[in-house]
Design a protein around this motif. Structure first.
Motif, mmCIF file in Angstrom:
data_model
loop_
_atom_site.group_PDB
_atom_site.id
_atom_site.type_symbol
_atom_site.label_atom_id
_atom_site.label_comp_id
_atom_site.label_asym_id
_atom_site.label_seq_id
_atom_site.Cartn_x
_atom_site.Cartn_y
_atom_site.Cartn_z
ATOM 1 N N UNK A 118 0.835 -1.199 0.000
ATOM 2 C CA UNK A 118 0.000 0.000 0.000
ATOM 3 C C UNK A 118 0.869 1.249 0.000
ATOM 4 N N UNK A 120 3.971 1.335 -0.985
ATOM 5 C CA UNK A 120 4.713 1.370 -2.255
ATOM 6 C C UNK A 120 3.833 1.863 -3.402
ATOM 7 N N UNK A 121 2.568 1.446 -3.392
ATOM 8 C CA UNK A 121 1.671 1.882 -4.459
ATOM 9 C C UNK A 121 1.503 3.400 -4.402
ATOM 10 N N UNK A 122 1.313 3.921 -3.191
ATOM 11 C CA UNK A 122 1.166 5.368 -3.043
ATOM 12 C C UNK A 122 2.421 6.104 -3.475
ATOM 13 N N UNK A 123 3.562 5.617 -3.009
ATOM 14 C CA UNK A 123 4.827 6.279 -3.366
ATOM 15 C C UNK A 123 5.094 6.206 -4.860
ATOM 16 N N UNK A 124 4.746 5.068 -5.482
ATOM 17 C CA UNK A 124 5.041 4.920 -6.910
ATOM 18 C C UNK A 124 4.194 5.875 -7.760
ATOM 19 N N UNK A 125 3.081 6.349 -7.189
ATOM 20 C CA UNK A 125 2.268 7.314 -7.928
ATOM 21 C C UNK A 125 2.795 8.738 -7.765
ATOM 22 N N UNK A 126 3.784 8.892 -6.880
ATOM 23 C CA UNK A 126 4.370 10.211 -6.679
ATOM 24 C C UNK A 126 3.895 10.896 -5.414
ATOM 25 N N UNK A 127 3.053 10.213 -4.620
ATOM 26 C CA UNK A 127 2.641 10.781 -3.341
ATOM 27 C C UNK A 127 3.816 10.716 -2.367
ATOM 28 N N UNK A 128 3.890 11.689 -1.458
ATOM 29 C CA UNK A 128 4.969 11.679 -0.473
ATOM 30 C C UNK A 128 4.663 10.641 0.608
ATOM 31 N N UNK A 129 5.650 10.376 1.474
ATOM 32 C CA UNK A 129 5.441 9.444 2.586
ATOM 33 C C UNK A 129 4.259 9.915 3.441
ATOM 34 N N UNK A 131 1.761 11.960 2.693
ATOM 35 C CA UNK A 131 0.479 11.863 1.981
ATOM 36 C C UNK A 131 -0.022 10.424 1.937
ATOM 37 N N UNK A 135 -3.469 9.445 3.596
ATOM 38 C CA UNK A 135 -4.593 9.167 2.689
ATOM 39 C C UNK A 135 -4.874 7.680 2.525
ATOM 40 N N UNK A 136 -3.842 6.857 2.674
ATOM 41 C CA UNK A 136 -4.015 5.441 2.323
ATOM 42 C C UNK A 136 -3.791 4.509 3.505
ATOM 43 N N UNK B 73 9.740 12.325 -5.496
ATOM 44 C CA UNK B 73 8.290 12.204 -5.676
ATOM 45 C C UNK B 73 7.856 12.727 -7.042
ATOM 46 N N UNK B 76 8.796 10.253 -9.669
ATOM 47 C CA UNK B 76 7.929 9.069 -9.690
ATOM 48 C C UNK B 76 6.593 9.335 -10.370
ATOM 49 N N UNK B 77 6.154 10.600 -10.340
ATOM 50 C CA UNK B 77 4.885 10.916 -10.998
ATOM 51 C C UNK B 77 4.926 10.585 -12.478
ATOM 52 N N UNK B 83 2.236 -3.593 -9.847
ATOM 53 C CA UNK B 83 2.831 -4.576 -8.945
ATOM 54 C C UNK B 83 2.250 -5.968 -9.162
ATOM 55 N N UNK B 89 -6.082 0.295 -3.489
ATOM 56 C CA UNK B 89 -6.452 0.786 -2.164
ATOM 57 C C UNK B 89 -7.826 0.215 -1.820
ATOM 58 N N UNK B 91 -10.016 0.453 0.500
ATOM 59 C CA UNK B 91 -11.116 1.231 1.097
ATOM 60 C C UNK B 91 -11.694 2.214 0.091
ATOM 61 N N UNK B 105 -2.227 15.421 -6.124
ATOM 62 C CA UNK B 105 -0.983 16.037 -6.572
ATOM 63 C C UNK B 105 -1.256 17.239 -7.472
#
Lengths: 217, 240
Positions: A118, A120-129, A131, A135-136, B73, B76-77, B83, B89, B91, B105
């Motif tokens: 979870x 890793x998925x967030x970080x790979x989208x460019x979200x910060x630690x 965030x 959020x997740x 960050x 990575x965007x 994976x 996610x 929820x 973002x």
């Protein structure tokens, strides 16, 4: 005197004691939540200078009886540091830090139970630690923590009874002073127990509703 | 687009990658094959710094992303990742999985993001699942949502880490079809995979990694038909 009379006479005092008990538990659980959040993130930090003190705090609290912690803060600390704490202050500090240590572990357990994927998925989208955490990971973790959190809340309420040793007029202490004068310990302690039970039962009912709401959303 | 120079990664004493160098060109589809534990996933995860390399350089648009002060960050965007375990996610509804990052973002407004998400869902054949929760979807459907989620950031390159390895056999096809479509549209892709058929059909170049080094690389028709290295021959003999 009739049993009913005894109870009737004692009830206003016991109600006051119950109020003090609820007050201390409420303040302590809020303080403990804040302590727990801070200590939890320190504990999960990669920096050992942050991680080890937080781990030491948790282990110290878990490894000693709460009674000792209360006595230590009220009687022990003032003899070496020139500070004077009122019983209420000492009690609040003791209960808050005690519950805070358990909250640290509940939070950590909740966060670590969420799969690493979870984050890793967030970080790979460019979200910060931060965030991704907010959020997740945390929304999922909090849902899992509700039962343990409520369990801790009931502990907080029960642990306040220990504060009678430093003379705080919470429910147990009030009960003790009443049967010390009228010698009707059976009736008084029954009512004291019932008041604790009703309070804690109320809290657990609240938790069931809370859980249901979180699972729905 | 991505230049990798002498990339090494160790976990403690274990050297997983040993000075790997290669270049991923724009529009190229590179498939990475190799046995489990060969370092191929670690290599992929180093490209977007989910693993921190021990040494070496990764140059993206002329900048070494391993230097201090690089906005990881931001970088990575522009790199989508899919994976093995989907990592949706749980929820959030399917459509909210997809719109989360672009909205948070500030790449798109809520409305724009929603519109684009529906477009992407349509593309992966799941427009009717927008309001479903991930747990209600099959593995293949979840993975297609995960692809849509990564595409929502409009990345320049997509990284796939064994995207079909956790799927039931009958669901592998639907995911590979989406990936083929993506390749045809000109997406730059790096795919770690056990699907030799996919590699043969779609890849512009295949890397065979073993023991943390690129043992052999080449066009799929050459590498599969006529491997030069003994280790490659042995590996292909086992999997083909």
């Amino acid at each position: 005197m009739e049993t009913i009379e005894i109870i009737k006479d004692a009830l206003p005092y016991l109600a006051y004691g119950l109020w003090i008990t609820i007050y201390i538990s409420t303040v302590a659980i809020f303080a403990a939540s804040i302590i727990g959040i801070i200590a939890c993130f320190l504990r999960m930090s990669k920096n050992p200078l942050l991680r080890y003190p937080a781990a030491a705090y948790v282990n110290l609290i878990r490894g000693t009886p709460i009674l000792i912690q209360i006595l230590f803060i009220y009687f022990g600390i003032p003899t070496v540091l020139s500070i004077n704490l009122t019983p209420l202050q000492a009690g609040l500090i003791a209960i808050s830090f005690n519950i805070g240590a358990y909250m640290t572990e509940i939070l950590r357990g909740g966060i670590e139970s969420i799969s690493k994927g979870q984050m890793e998925a967030g970080r790979s989208l460019g979200l910060s630690y931060a965030q991704t955490m907010r959020l997740i990971v945390l929304p999922q973790a909090i849902r899992r923590m509700i039962p343990s959190f409520v369990n801790q809340l009931t502990h907080a309420i029960k642990d306040t009874s220990m504060l009678s040793v430093i003379g705080i007029a919470e429910l147990t202490m009030v009960g003790q002073s009443i049967y010390a004068t009228n010698f009707r310990s059976f009736e008084i302690l029954s009512v004291v127990g019932l008041l604790y039970f009703l309070t804690i039962y109320g809290v657990s009912l609240l938790s069931v509703r809370l859980e249901r709401r979180f699972v729905m959303s | 687009m991505i230049q990798v120079e002498k990339l090494s990664k160790s976990f403690g004493d274990l050297k997983v990658l040993k000075e790997i160098s290669t270049t991923i060109a724009p529009l190229e589809v590179v498939c990475i094959i190799g046995a489990s534990g060969s370092g191929k996933s670690t290599f992929l995860r180093c490209l977007n710094l989910l693993e921190t390399p021990t040494s070496g350089k990764i140059m993206i648009e002329g900048k070494n992303i391993l230097e201090k002060g690089v906005a990881v960050d931001k970088m990575r965007q522009k790199m989508g990742m899919v994976f093995q375990q989907f990592n949706l996610f749980p929820q959030k509804k399917v459509v909210d999985n997809i719109t989360l990052a672009p909205v948070k973002l500030k790449r798109k407004t809520k409305e724009e993001a929603h519109l684009f998400a529906m477009e992407l869902l349509d593309k992966v054949g799941l427009a009717n699942k927008a309001e479903a929760f991930p747990s209600m979807l099959s593995g293949g459907q979840q993975q297609r949502v995960a692809i849509a989620r990564a595409l929502a950031m409009e990345p320049n390159v997509m990284l796939f880490d064994e995207p079909t390895s956790a799927l039931d056999p009958e669901m592998v096809g639907e995911v590979l079809r989406v990936m083929k479509q993506l390749a045809k549209e000109g997406m730059t892709m790096v795919v770690v995979t056990h699907e030799m058929g996919f590699a043969r059909e779609v890849a512009d170049r295949v890397l065979y990694i073993d023991g943390g080094v690129i043992v052999e690389e080449g066009k799929p028709e050459e590498l599969f038909a006529n491997p030069q290295n003994e280790r490659t021959k042995k590996f292909l003999a086992r999997v083909l």
